[in-house]
Structures are given as C-alpha cells and as structure tokens.
Design a protein around this motif. Structure first.
Motif, PDB file in Angstrom:
ATOM      1  N   THR A 277       0.846  -1.194   0.000  1.00 42.40           N
ATOM      2  CA  THR A 277       0.000   0.000   0.000  1.00 42.40           C
ATOM      3  C   THR A 277       0.885   1.249   0.000  1.00 42.40           C
ATOM      4  N   PRO A 278       0.349   2.401  -0.432  1.00 47.12           N
ATOM      5  CA  PRO A 278       1.103   3.659  -0.305  1.00 47.12           C
ATOM      6  C   PRO A 278       1.459   3.987   1.141  1.00 47.12           C
ATOM      7  N   ALA A 279       0.542   3.663   2.081  1.00 43.29           N
ATOM      8  CA  ALA A 279       0.855   3.930   3.491  1.00 43.29           C
ATOM      9  C   ALA A 279       2.047   3.097   3.949  1.00 43.29           C
ATOM     10  N   GLY A 280       2.133   1.859   3.487  1.00 44.36           N
ATOM     11  CA  GLY A 280       3.274   1.019   3.821  1.00 44.36           C
ATOM     12  C   GLY A 280       4.563   1.577   3.243  1.00 44.36           C
ATOM     13  N   ALA A 281       4.492   2.084   2.012  1.00 45.78           N
ATOM     14  CA  ALA A 281       5.679   2.684   1.399  1.00 45.78           C
ATOM     15  C   ALA A 281       6.138   3.912   2.179  1.00 45.78           C
ATOM     16  N   ALA A 282       5.175   4.737   2.627  1.00 46.61           N
ATOM     17  CA  ALA A 282       5.527   5.915   3.414  1.00 46.61           C
ATOM     18  C   ALA A 282       6.194   5.526   4.724  1.00 46.61           C
ATOM     19  N   ALA A 283       5.704   4.430   5.348  1.00 40.14           N
ATOM     20  CA  ALA A 283       6.307   3.962   6.598  1.00 40.14           C
ATOM     21  C   ALA A 283       7.730   3.484   6.362  1.00 40.14           C
ATOM     22  N   VAL A 284       7.957   2.783   5.260  1.00 39.18           N
ATOM     23  CA  VAL A 284       9.305   2.327   4.931  1.00 39.18           C
ATOM     24  C   VAL A 284      10.227   3.519   4.717  1.00 39.18           C
ATOM     25  N   ALA A 285       9.751   4.531   3.990  1.00 41.21           N
ATOM     26  CA  ALA A 285      10.572   5.710   3.728  1.00 41.21           C
ATOM     27  C   ALA A 285      10.915   6.446   5.020  1.00 41.21           C
ATOM     28  N   ASP A 286       9.928   6.577   5.919  1.00 41.05           N
ATOM     29  CA  ASP A 286      10.194   7.242   7.202  1.00 41.05           C
ATOM     30  C   ASP A 286      11.241   6.466   8.002  1.00 41.05           C
ATOM     31  N   GLY A 287      11.140   5.142   7.990  1.00 39.76           N
ATOM     32  CA  GLY A 287      12.115   4.335   8.705  1.00 39.76           C
ATOM     33  C   GLY A 287      13.516   4.494   8.131  1.00 39.76           C
ATOM     34  N   LEU A 288      13.602   4.570   6.793  1.00 35.45           N
ATOM     35  CA  LEU A 288      14.901   4.758   6.163  1.00 35.45           C
ATOM     36  C   LEU A 288      15.495   6.122   6.518  1.00 35.45           C
ATOM     37  N   ARG A 289      14.655   7.153   6.522  1.00 30.41           N
ATOM     38  CA  ARG A 289      15.176   8.489   6.862  1.00 30.41           C
ATOM     39  C   ARG A 289      15.709   8.517   8.296  1.00 30.41           C
ATOM     40  N   THR A 290      14.989   7.866   9.219  1.00 30.47           N
ATOM     41  CA  THR A 290      15.449   7.810  10.609  1.00 30.47           C
ATOM     42  C   THR A 290      16.764   7.058  10.720  1.00 30.47           C
ATOM     43  N   LEU A 291      16.896   5.984   9.962  1.00 34.31           N
ATOM     44  CA  LEU A 291      18.112   5.183   9.990  1.00 34.31           C
ATOM     45  C   LEU A 291      19.292   5.939   9.384  1.00 34.31           C
TER      46      LEU A 291
END
Length: 338
Positions: A277-291
C-alpha cells in the motif's frame, strides 16, 4: 675589681630610668567586604547546522522484458529460494573489484590448466539461495567442460581433495571429495551449466518434477534491471525488517526488493522497495530516513551518502545513490575477501 660596682650601678640606673609607655596604636580598619562575583556560565556550543532534506528520487524506471538467460535460469531455481542475484562476470572482471577477487581466490600461482579459461566464458550467472547455505548457480556462458574440470582438478589436488563423478537423474555430475573447503557439485546441460552447494540442491535443480521458483519472487526476478552489472531480487518479511531495527508493526506486509549496481570509475546504485500500500511505502521511507539521519552527519559515513536520493511513488520507495571514483576506490580497498 672596681669595675663591677660601676657596671652594676649603670645597669640599675638604666633599668630604673623608664618613661611612660606609649599609647597602643589603634587597630587597622577592617577591610571592605569583597563583592561576590557570580561565575560566568560556560559558553554553549553552537548548534549543529541542520542537514537539508534528502533529495527526491524520481519514479523507478518501468521494468522491461526479462533477459533470455533469466527466463532460462528460472526453470532451475528451487521453490524455497529467498534471494536471487545476477552477475555479469565479464563486466565485473574488468573492474578493480574483479581484479581484487581474482587475486584473492586465484592468486599469482595459477595452475596451468586454468590459464585457458576466461571471464567471457562464464557469461552471466544467476545465483539463488534459501538463506540457509543452499545455493544453486546457473551459468549462461560457454564454459568448456573439459577445460573447466581440468582446472578444478588441479586446484583441489593441492588440498588433498579429488574430483569424482556419478549419475543423477540420468545426467553425469561432478563433485569434490576429501576437502572441507570445497564441496561443489556441477553438471553440464545442453543450454546451461548448473552448480550447487550440495547433492540435494543439485538434484532439486535438475529434477523437472521438483517445484521451482514461482509467485512474487519469480515475478520480481523477471522485473529486475538485468542490464546492471550486478542485480538482485528478494522478498523481505516483516520479521526481517524488525530484526533490522524497524518498529514492530511499522510495515504492514513484506517488502519486494529489486536492486541494481553498476561499478566503474563511479558506482551507481538503484533500489526499489515495493510495499502493498502507499501507506506502507511511506512507513518504509520514514524508517529509512530515521536510519540514515545519523549516518549523514557522521564523518565516516557522510561521504557515502552525498549522492543519495529517496522518493515515494505510490506503493514504491525508490532509493538511488552515486559514489564517486575516490569513494569507490576506498571501498574496494577495504573489501576483505580472504
């Protein structure tokens, strides 16, 4: 002794001729109280300048038709495969990394039987693994059977090992015995050379009735950018994401991974992370930015991320990076393959 009374009288005269004692001097004035000075507060360090946001990556290129060698390889990859990697051997061999790998695994003392083999004869490799020491490799090049076996035999002989053969599923296969380091299995077919890490893995690949790779991973393998020097396809489970540090439940489902690397003077990296889902993609992107955030400011890793871009496009997260020639050279120098 006339001097004694005189001296005695003089002494008595001096002692009795006293004057009035002088008045005592007044005590000195008390010192003025010293004003208490508050200690100065230490200067606060200047705040670290905020890094600009990670530049936006464009949408990933639409996948093209799979290369014929990939379609052929899918007919041999076992159903329990979790990761597929493609390698263009001649192109990798032409790079400094290829030279380092050749030096590490072959060394300067190349057996005479191996000197007739070239990187071009290996062509493209498709490597599959189930993540538990099971590997199947499909070689698409024109790897000559007799010359390759002579090279293998010469190499393992120095370790006290031996090359043997047997029939499996009506095919002649070769394997190594007597060595704890080498335990490869290989078979020459009409359209490919199949290598495996064990007899069971080779049987799995050669048996037409054995289940082969399908579903999402087969589709991802076909959609990867096969024009890259090295490419990969895999499905990452939520449990694996949690093991990498993602909060439990942050990503609702498995992530479809497609990646490609071109290594020359510069290094180009392209990764597509597909969510359901787009929401899942946004969550992945947020996690990558934090990392990535602390890595962008750390001196040791910041140079690696100067060319990084990240974008969310529908259900896909697209990450690209370019490492300049200097960084590429340092990374290759740091590779330890021994």
């Amino acid at each position: 002794m006339r001097f004694v009374p005189l001296l005695t009288a003089l002494a008595l005269a001096c002692g009795s001729s006293t004057s009035k004692p002088a008045a005592p001097a007044p005590p000195p004035p008390a010192p003025a109280p010293v004003a208490q000075v508050e200690p100065a507060e230490p200067a606060k360090p200047a705040p670290e300048p905020e890094l600009p946001p990670i530049p936006e990556a464009p949408p990933p290129a639409p996948p093209g038709a799979p290369r014929p060698y990939v379609v052929k390889a899918l007919a041999y990859l076992p159903a329990d495969t979790q990761l597929v990697i493609g390698v263009d051997v001649p192109r990798v061999a032409s790079t400094p990394l290829g030279a380092k790998l050749r030096e590490a695994f072959v060394g300067a003392d190349v057996p005479a039987a191996c000197r007739t083999l070239s990187a071009a004869q290996w062509g493209n490799l498709v490597i599959s693994t189930n993540g538990a020491q099971k590997f199947v490799v499909v070689v698409d090049g024109k790897l000559p059977e007799r010359a390759t076996l002579a090279c293998v035999e010469a190499g393992v002989k120095t370790k006290g090992a031996k090359l043997q053969s047997k029939a499996i599923r009506g095919r002649k296969v070769y394997y190594i015995t007597g060595s704890s380091d080498d335990n490869g299995w290989v078979a020459w077919l009409k359209d490919a050379v199949i290598m495996a890490s064990s007899e069971a893995a080779l049987v799995d690949a050669l048996d037409a009735k054995s289940a082969k790779l399908g579903g999402d991973l087969a589709a991802l393998t076909a959609q990867a950018d096969h024009g890259r020097m090295v490419w990969a396809a895999g499905v990452v489970s939520p449990a694996s994401l949690t093991a990498f540090g993602a909060p439990a439940g942050a990503v609702p489902g498995p992530i479809a991974l497609r990646a490609g690397v071109d290594l020359a003077a510069d290094t180009d990296i392209d990764v597509v992370l597909g969510s359901s889902t787009p929401a899942g993609a946004a969550a992945v992107a947020d996690g990558l930015r934090t990392l990535i955030a602390p890595m962008r400011s750390a001196p040791g890793t910041a140079p690696l991320l100067t060319g990084l871009r990240l974008g969310v496009h529908g259900s896909d997260v697209h990450v690209t990076a370019r490492l300049d020639a200097d960084i590429t050279r340092k990374l290759i120098d740091a590779v330890n393959v021994k």
